[in-house]
Design a protein around this motif. Structure first.
Motif: not given
Length: 186
Positions: A30-40, A42-43, A64-68, A70-75
């Motif tokens: 679920i967090l990964q879905v949220f992060v993927n949507l945030m990445i789109s 951000l793009l 900086l948001l992109s770095t956050v 990537v950290a969330l995606l890693t988590f």
């Protein structure tokens, strides 16, 4: 024990003492879905900022948001990496143990009357099929459904008219196959 009750007992084996691993893996997805949507998102912000449109964010803010992200995606990947295999292996072990215990309850005369290949299949082919087609797809179906829903919400937020047009154009091939499907089958 009737067939439906037995099926329910087999299904319960996946979840017995295994809900925490499942929940952690599902939270990761679920967090990964949220992060993927945030990445789109951000793009889109990067593209707007680089083309001179004021987005309210500087390029440094976006980096900086992109770095956050990537950290969330890693988590999220770590949550999934450790909990999903634990859930799958425990679920399958419990399923096979239950199947074996049910098999040992049968009398010796039952084995002479029935095809033993059914039992061998239950421990090999059927178990592999259950793992691939049921347990693993619980996560994939959830993730795909949430991504679809999130993408539709984002599209509606940006432009309801463009979203309606995209849905209409996506449905055109489906409508065409319904209209011509019977003729092609003949």
């Amino acid at each position: 024990m009737d067939k439906n009750n037995l099926r329910r007992q087999f299904t319960l084996q996946f979840w017995k003492g295994n809900k925490i691993s499942f929940s952690i893996a599902m939270i990761g997805y679920i967090l990964q879905v949220f992060v993927n949507l945030m990445i789109s998102w951000l793009l889109q912000q990067f593209i707007d900022a680089s083309s001179g449109i004021d987005t309210g964010f500087s390029i440094l803010d976006l980096i900086l948001l992109s770095t956050v992200m990537v950290a969330l995606l890693t988590f999220c990947a770590a949550l999934i990496y450790f909990s999903k295999p634990k859930f799958i292996s425990k679920a399958m072990r419990q399923y096979k143990d239950f199947a074996f215990s049910e098999l040992t309850k049968k009398g010796i005369s039952a084995f002479s009357k029935e095809n033993t290949a059914v039992y061998i299949s239950a421990f090999s082919n059927d178990a592999a099929s259950i793992e691939q087609n049921y347990l693993l797809n619980i996560f994939n179906l959830t993730m795909d459904s949430l991504l679809f829903l999130g993408a539709i919400i984002m599209m509606l937020w940006y432009s309801p008219l463009l979203t309606a047009a995209a849905i209409l154009f996506a449905l055109l091939p489906v409508a065409a196959s319904f209209i011509t499907g019977n003729r092609v089958a003949k």
